[in-house]
Design a protein around this motif. Structure first.
Motif, PDB file in Angstrom:
ATOM      1  N   ARG A 208      -1.293  -1.342   7.047  1.00 41.09           N
ATOM      2  CA  ARG A 208      -2.048  -2.223   6.175  1.00 41.09           C
ATOM      3  C   ARG A 208      -2.647  -3.371   6.983  1.00 41.09           C
ATOM      4  NH1 ARG A 208       1.497  -4.546   1.592  1.00 41.09           N
ATOM      5  NH2 ARG A 208       2.361  -5.646   3.411  1.00 41.09           N
ATOM      6  N   GLN A 209      -1.873  -3.898   7.910  1.00 40.75           N
ATOM      7  CA  GLN A 209      -2.353  -4.984   8.756  1.00 40.75           C
ATOM      8  C   GLN A 209      -3.537  -4.529   9.610  1.00 40.75           C
ATOM      9  OE1 GLN A 209       0.541  -6.499  11.622  1.00 40.75           O
ATOM     10  NE2 GLN A 209       0.187  -8.563  10.820  1.00 40.75           N
TER      11      GLN A 209
ATOM     12  N   ASN B 179      -6.602  -4.208   7.509  1.00 44.83           N
ATOM     13  CA  ASN B 179      -7.138  -5.543   7.226  1.00 44.83           C
ATOM     14  C   ASN B 179      -7.919  -6.087   8.419  1.00 44.83           C
ATOM     15  OD1 ASN B 179      -6.064  -5.575   4.652  1.00 44.83           O
ATOM     16  ND2 ASN B 179      -4.195  -6.687   5.246  1.00 44.83           N
TER      17      ASN B 179
ATOM     18  N   SER C 235     -11.739  -7.279   8.268  1.00 43.56           N
ATOM     19  CA  SER C 235     -12.052  -8.652   8.677  1.00 43.56           C
ATOM     20  C   SER C 235     -13.099  -8.668   9.787  1.00 43.56           C
ATOM     21  CB  SER C 235     -10.776  -9.351   9.140  1.00 43.56           C
ATOM     22  OG  SER C 235     -11.058 -10.645   9.635  1.00 43.56           O
TER      23      SER C 235
END
Length: 406
Positions: free
Chosen positions: A306-307, A310, A314
């Motif tokens: 998930r990181q 992201n 971003s």
């Protein structure tokens, strides 16, 4: 021509000079240098940076048979190849690959992820250095071009001093040679500042490209500043950036291939592509806080995926913003360049009309000098806008990770 009328007009010309001086002081051309005024060479870092004189033709083209010629493509290519940070990253890749046990699946899994992600990171660093070299090149070109307009201002200043000295010799009240000489000294001070600023830009090019400082000192930059900008479709520019940016490729690879077999390597790679991310603070603090539950690899793997996703989203937002900002800067500089060209054309028409009127004694003697000073100021502003356009295009090329062969 009525000498007294011509000398009386000096007063009006003198009042115009402070505006020219303000422009010269504020102009970004202060990053450049003026040849033919300072001593023939200046020592920098133990290497003589020669100030070889060059001949300039009427169309501002520079011809020096013995000089080295650089194009912007040359400096981009050299800086891309040299990139010290990229070299260190690539050396790290080789060290990792040498330590891989081909019989250990987990070791191979981690090593392959490290290799592929860091390869893109290294390419991104090379693209950064290529852009920095292009920016330095265009600043240097702008500085050299702007310096010619400073020389023009000094030439008009010398003519005004001559007129004022003649008025003083004839005991006429309107000449003020002392004030004009003071302004000339200020121009010479600006020439000195510009000279050393050019040396700094040349030294910066030497550092970025790895070329010998003595060679860069005498090199002639042959590519002109842009005078027009090609049409840009903003949406297409963003899509091109998404497809070509190496830093985006790096995080995309990381997000797509993150797995249990390379989780530890992925944490470290996250910290490289986005400092502060990927740190396993919970795992590090288990010995300090017994109330924290034990880490389970499945949960950590899910969190890291998930990181990583992201991070991708971003970075896509950042790249989109960078690209659109560069597109707007290109369009703004292009519009400003059109306007300044129109102003120069009008000023030149005024000059032609005034010179004709002076022949008929319908315009005060010296009116042509005043317009010449205005044209010199406009030309200096034009150089600054052309530099803005060049730097905006450099930013756009960087945002899109423009290949070297384009």
């Amino acid at each position: 021509m009525n000498r007294r009328k011509r000398i009386v007009f000096v007063t009006l010309l003198v009042t115009a000079m402070p505006g020219v001086m303000v422009w010269l002081a504020k102009s970004r051309a202060a990053e450049s240098s003026i040849r033919r005024w300072l001593p023939s060479e200046v020592s920098l870092a133990g290497i003589a940076l020669g100030t070889e004189l060059v001949e300039e033709s009427s169309d501002d083209q520079v011809f020096v048979d013995s000089a080295v010629r650089y194009t912007v493509s040359d400096v981009r290519r050299w800086a891309y190849a040299r990139s010290p940070e990229a070299g260190l990253i690539e050396a790290e890749i080789k060290a990792v690959m040498r330590g891989v046990d081909p019989k250990d699946p987990e070791s191979c899994c981690s090593a392959m992820l490290i290799r592929d992600v860091l390869t893109e990171v290294a390419l991104a660093r090379r693209a950064d250095d290529a852009t920095h070299a292009a920016v330095a090149y265009h600043k240097l070109i702008a500085a050299i071009a702007a310096s010619r307009h400073v020389d023009n201002a000094i030439r008009w200043q010398d003519e005004l001093i001559e007129i004022a000295e003649e008025a003083e010799r004839l005991d006429l009240p309107d000449g003020d040679p002392l004030k004009l000489r003071q302004s000339r000294l200020e121009l010479l001070d600006l020439k000195s500042q510009q000279r050393f600023a050019e040396l700094k830009l040349r030294q910066e090019l030497s550092r970025l490209t790895g070329r010998d400082e003595a060679e860069v000192a005498r090199a002639v930059m042959v590519d002109p500043l842009p005078t027009t900008a090609s049409s840009i479709v903003a949406g297409l520019a963003v899509e091109t950036a998404f497809a070509q940016r190496h830093d985006l490729r790096a995080v995309t690879i990381l997000a797509a291939r993150l797995n249990a077999c390379n989780l530890d390597a992925a944490r470290l790679l996250m910290g490289i592509v986005s400092p502060g991310v990927g740190l396993s603070l919970a795992a590090a603090s288990k010995g300090l806080f017994s109330c924290l539950k034990e880490d389970r690899s499945d949960d950590d793997l899910h969190d890291r995926r998930r990181q990583a996703n992201n991070l991708v989203e971003s970075l896509r937002h950042v790249i989109r913003n960078e690209t659109l900002q560069a597109v707007l800067d290109v369009r703004a500089a292009s519009a400003r360049l059109t306007l300044i060209d129109e102003q120069i054309a009008i000023a030149e028409d005024r000059l032609n009309r005034t010179e004709g009127e002076m022949k008929l004694d319908d315009s005060p003697p010296g009116s042509d000098l005043l317009i010449q000073l205005q044209i010199a100021e406009l030309n200096g502003k034009r150089v600054g806008i052309m530099k803005d356009l060049a730097l905006a295009q450099d930013d756009l090329d960087h945002a899109q990770s423009k290949p070297l062969n384009e």
